[in-house]
Design a protein around this motif. Structure first.
Motif, PDB file in Angstrom:
ATOM      1  N   GLN A 178       8.031  -4.679   4.532  1.00  0.00           N
ATOM      2  CA  GLN A 178       7.811  -5.290   3.203  1.00  0.00           C
ATOM      3  C   GLN A 178       7.931  -4.216   2.186  1.00  0.00           C
ATOM      4  OE1 GLN A 178       4.026  -7.284   4.209  1.00  0.00           O
ATOM      5  NE2 GLN A 178       5.139  -9.133   3.613  1.00  0.00           N
ATOM      6  N   GLY A 179       8.711  -4.506   1.267  1.00  0.00           N
ATOM      7  CA  GLY A 179       9.283  -3.452   0.200  1.00  0.00           C
ATOM      8  C   GLY A 179       7.995  -3.410  -0.999  1.00  0.00           C
ATOM      9  N   PHE A 180       7.416  -4.380  -0.910  1.00  0.00           N
ATOM     10  CA  PHE A 180       6.527  -4.514  -2.053  1.00  0.00           C
ATOM     11  C   PHE A 180       5.349  -3.320  -1.858  1.00  0.00           C
ATOM     12  CE2 PHE A 180       2.209  -5.840  -3.150  1.00  0.00           C
ATOM     13  CZ  PHE A 180       2.224  -6.128  -4.314  1.00  0.00           C
ATOM     14  N   PHE A 181       4.900  -3.400  -0.546  1.00  0.00           N
ATOM     15  CA  PHE A 181       4.014  -2.326  -0.194  1.00  0.00           C
ATOM     16  C   PHE A 181       4.290  -0.846  -0.577  1.00  0.00           C
ATOM     17  CE2 PHE A 181       2.562  -6.198   2.105  1.00  0.00           C
ATOM     18  CZ  PHE A 181       1.270  -6.467   1.425  1.00  0.00           C
ATOM     19  N   ILE A 182       5.606  -0.695   0.080  1.00  0.00           N
ATOM     20  CA  ILE A 182       6.192   0.496  -0.080  1.00  0.00           C
ATOM     21  C   ILE A 182       6.306   0.942  -1.480  1.00  0.00           C
ATOM     22  CG2 ILE A 182       8.257   1.932   0.305  1.00  0.00           C
ATOM     23  CD1 ILE A 182       8.916   0.054   2.756  1.00  0.00           C
ATOM     24  N   TYR A 183       6.763   0.228  -2.330  1.00  0.00           N
ATOM     25  CA  TYR A 183       6.814   0.397  -3.712  1.00  0.00           C
ATOM     26  C   TYR A 183       5.550   0.564  -4.348  1.00  0.00           C
ATOM     27  CZ  TYR A 183       8.967   0.065  -8.499  1.00  0.00           C
ATOM     28  OH  TYR A 183       9.300   0.166  -9.992  1.00  0.00           O
ATOM     29  N   ALA A 224      -4.642   2.426  -3.447  1.00  0.00           N
ATOM     30  CA  ALA A 224      -3.475   1.792  -3.278  1.00  0.00           C
ATOM     31  C   ALA A 224      -3.331   1.149  -1.929  1.00  0.00           C
ATOM     32  CB  ALA A 224      -2.154   2.734  -3.398  1.00  0.00           C
ATOM     33  N   LEU A 225      -4.032   1.679  -0.813  1.00  0.00           N
ATOM     34  CA  LEU A 225      -3.831   1.245   0.359  1.00  0.00           C
ATOM     35  C   LEU A 225      -4.825  -0.211   0.388  1.00  0.00           C
ATOM     36  CD1 LEU A 225      -4.135   4.436   2.694  1.00  0.00           C
ATOM     37  CD2 LEU A 225      -2.028   2.845   2.416  1.00  0.00           C
ATOM     38  N   ILE A 226      -6.161   0.079  -0.034  1.00  0.00           N
ATOM     39  CA  ILE A 226      -6.869  -0.949  -0.157  1.00  0.00           C
ATOM     40  C   ILE A 226      -6.235  -2.199  -1.056  1.00  0.00           C
ATOM     41  CG2 ILE A 226      -8.906  -1.934  -1.013  1.00  0.00           C
ATOM     42  CD1 ILE A 226     -10.452   0.979  -0.648  1.00  0.00           C
ATOM     43  N   THR A 227      -5.999  -2.021  -2.205  1.00  0.00           N
ATOM     44  CA  THR A 227      -4.890  -2.933  -2.844  1.00  0.00           C
ATOM     45  C   THR A 227      -3.908  -3.512  -1.962  1.00  0.00           C
ATOM     46  OG1 THR A 227      -5.365  -1.854  -4.984  1.00  0.00           O
ATOM     47  CG2 THR A 227      -3.741  -3.495  -4.930  1.00  0.00           C
ATOM     48  N   GLY A 228      -3.051  -2.779  -1.456  1.00  0.00           N
ATOM     49  CA  GLY A 228      -2.158  -3.491  -0.419  1.00  0.00           C
ATOM     50  C   GLY A 228      -2.616  -4.290   0.780  1.00  0.00           C
ATOM     51  N   GLY A 229      -3.998  -3.813   1.315  1.00  0.00           N
ATOM     52  CA  GLY A 229      -4.501  -4.208   2.233  1.00  0.00           C
ATOM     53  C   GLY A 229      -5.045  -5.589   1.966  1.00  0.00           C
TER      54      GLY A 229
END
Length: 281
Positions: A154-159, A198-203
């Motif tokens: 999933q490119g969204f989380f990488i970006y 950022a990790l929590i946001t993606g989580g």
């Protein structure tokens, strides 16, 4: 001027409250309907408030189907969602760190391919993915719902994480190198603690998307005992016979509790992750 400002604030708050109420009304209606008798839910003469108030819908809904309680569906959803979210965050953080801090051949090509993958509609990938998973023997198991998300697809989380890492001063990397840290040491000891917003946001996003994923479960799960909540809710509505909408609304209300709880607990980190992502240090 003060009167104009007050009038403007009043109009603004009234409009915001009105739009908010309009957005929340379907949820309020579903919540109230879960306490009504099933036969009166769609009655035009019924008011929004349940009369009489009943918990029968929750009792019937929790019983589930064919000896499988709705608790089993919740366990399946939690297992799929938690494992897939952890895998997504860890793999995306690794790839984002590599793109942001490491120099290697083909970096620009891979980064372009990652961005292009974000623009592909999911419907295009359904048939090739299904054929691929069928050859691997994954159909009927949780593997198609978990394994692909553990390999940074999933490119969204990488970006998202890349933008956050780009805002961290490179001087921290250089200081860690002087102290003897390798790239792996910098990633685990320096980057991971700093990119926690950022990790929590993606989580939060990953948890919400995996919890609500209906189509993937419909394609790959063929055993009712392995159904997640999103797919199990469909069983309450049967066009060929009577549908228990009261039980469906009751279980739908319960299915919202994990997402709402996650959002309330980590709301502060969600705002910080979005607000600071992409800012240069």
């Amino acid at each position: 001027m003060k009167k104009k400002r007050r009038a403007g604030k009043i109009i603004y708050h009234v409009l915001v409250c009105g739009v908010g109420l309009l957005m929340l009304y379907p949820l309020i209606w579903m919540l109230m309907s879960s306490f009504k008798d099933t036969n009166t839910i769609f009655s035009t003469a019924e008011s929004l408030l349940p009369k009489p108030f009943t918990l029968e819908n929750y009792e019937n809904g929790w019983k589930g189907f064919a000896g499988v309680s709705f608790g089993t569906f919740f366990k399946n959803s939690l297992f799929i969602t938690v494992v897939a979210t952890i895998g997504t965050l860890f793999s995306s953080a690794c790839v984002a760190y590599g793109f942001s801090r490491c120099k290697f051949k083909g970096r620009k090509i891979l980064f372009t391919a990652m961005l292009a993958s974000m623009m592909l509609p999911g419907q295009i990938l359904m048939v090739p993915q299904y054929l691929w998973y069928q050859k691997l023997g994954w159909i009927g198991s949780f593997a198609p719902l978990i394994v692909p998300f553990c390999f940074a697809v999933q490119g969204f989380f990488i970006y998202l994480i890349m933008n956050f890492i780009n805002g961290i001063p490179r001087e921290l990397d250089e200081a860690a190198k002087i102290d003897g840290c390798s790239y792996y040491g910098i990633f685990t000891r320096v980057m991971l603690p700093l990119i926690s917003p950022a990790l929590i946001t993606g989580g939060i996003f990953s948890f919400m998307w995996r919890w609500d994923d209906f189509m993937s479960a419909l394609l790959y799960i063929d055993d009712a005992k392995k159904y997640p909540v999103a797919l199990a809710l469909k069983l309450f509505a049967d066009p060929s016979s009577s549908s228990d909408y009261g039980a469906m609304f009751a279980m739908a209300v319960l299915s919202l509790i994990p997402i709402v709880t996650i959002f309330i607990i980590f709301q502060k980190y969600l705002v910080d992750g979005i607000a600071t992502s992409g800012l240069k240090g």
